[in-house]
Design a protein around this motif. Structure first.
Motif: not given
Length: 177
Positions: A141-158
């Motif tokens: 729920h906070f991703v959009d707030r922090f995405r512009p501030l640095g690198q965003l890495h979305t984890l998955s099992v794969e």
């Protein structure tokens, strides 16, 4: 600009494990790692809450517990009670110490439970204004707030093992300067 890495993904995918492994690896190389980690508290195989552990002193606090399972005061949040006093006793000082002492700041997690504490939100703001490298887990729920501030890495099992290597490389490159 200082390195800012934000990790997100579904519950149980290994976000805390990943940042914990990177913190241990940086520590093994002689870097000072500060901040805090949040982990589930389970009883009889059932999640009953979350605890905070400071990375430098290993002091613990109870972030949240299922309603009716703790004597600690708190703010209702779904089926949980968030213990703001505990956040401000364990997490906030760990983050503030990291701002002064650490080569790498780890904050797990930045999310709606933690943001029930204005002091926690202010401490995160101080980190974001600093030149210290940051590795943080960010609630969906906070991703959009922090995405512009640095690198965003979305984890998955794969991808979690590959992401560990990618993020570790980025962190070590920054720490080595």
């Amino acid at each position: 600009m200082a390195l800012r890495i934000f990790v997100t993904g579904p519950a149980g995918v290994g976000k805390t494990t990943l940042v914990g492994r990177i913190a241990k690896e940086a520590d093994r190389w002689g870097y000072i790692v500060g901040g805090m980690i949040t982990q589930e508290v389970r009883r009889n195989g059932r999640r009953v809450g979350f605890k905070i552990t400071s990375l430098d002193t290993e002091e613990e606090g109870i972030l949240a517990s299922i309603r009716g399972t703790s004597h600690l005061p708190g703010v209702p949040f779904g089926k949980y009670v968030v213990h703001v006093d505990e956040i401000e006793r364990a997490a906030v000082p760990a983050i503030k110490r990291a701002l002064v002492e650490a080569d790498l700041i780890v904050i797990d997690e930045i999310g709606p439970m933690e943001y029930k504490s204005d002091e926690f939100a202010r401490a995160v703001g101080e980190v974001l204004k600093s030149e210290r490298p940051l590795l943080a887990v960010v609630h969906r729920h906070f991703v959009d707030r922090f995405r512009p501030l640095g690198q965003l890495h979305t984890l998955s099992v794969e991808n979690r093992n590959a992401e560990f290597g990618i993020i570790l490389d980025e962190v070590m490159k920054e720490l080595r300067g």
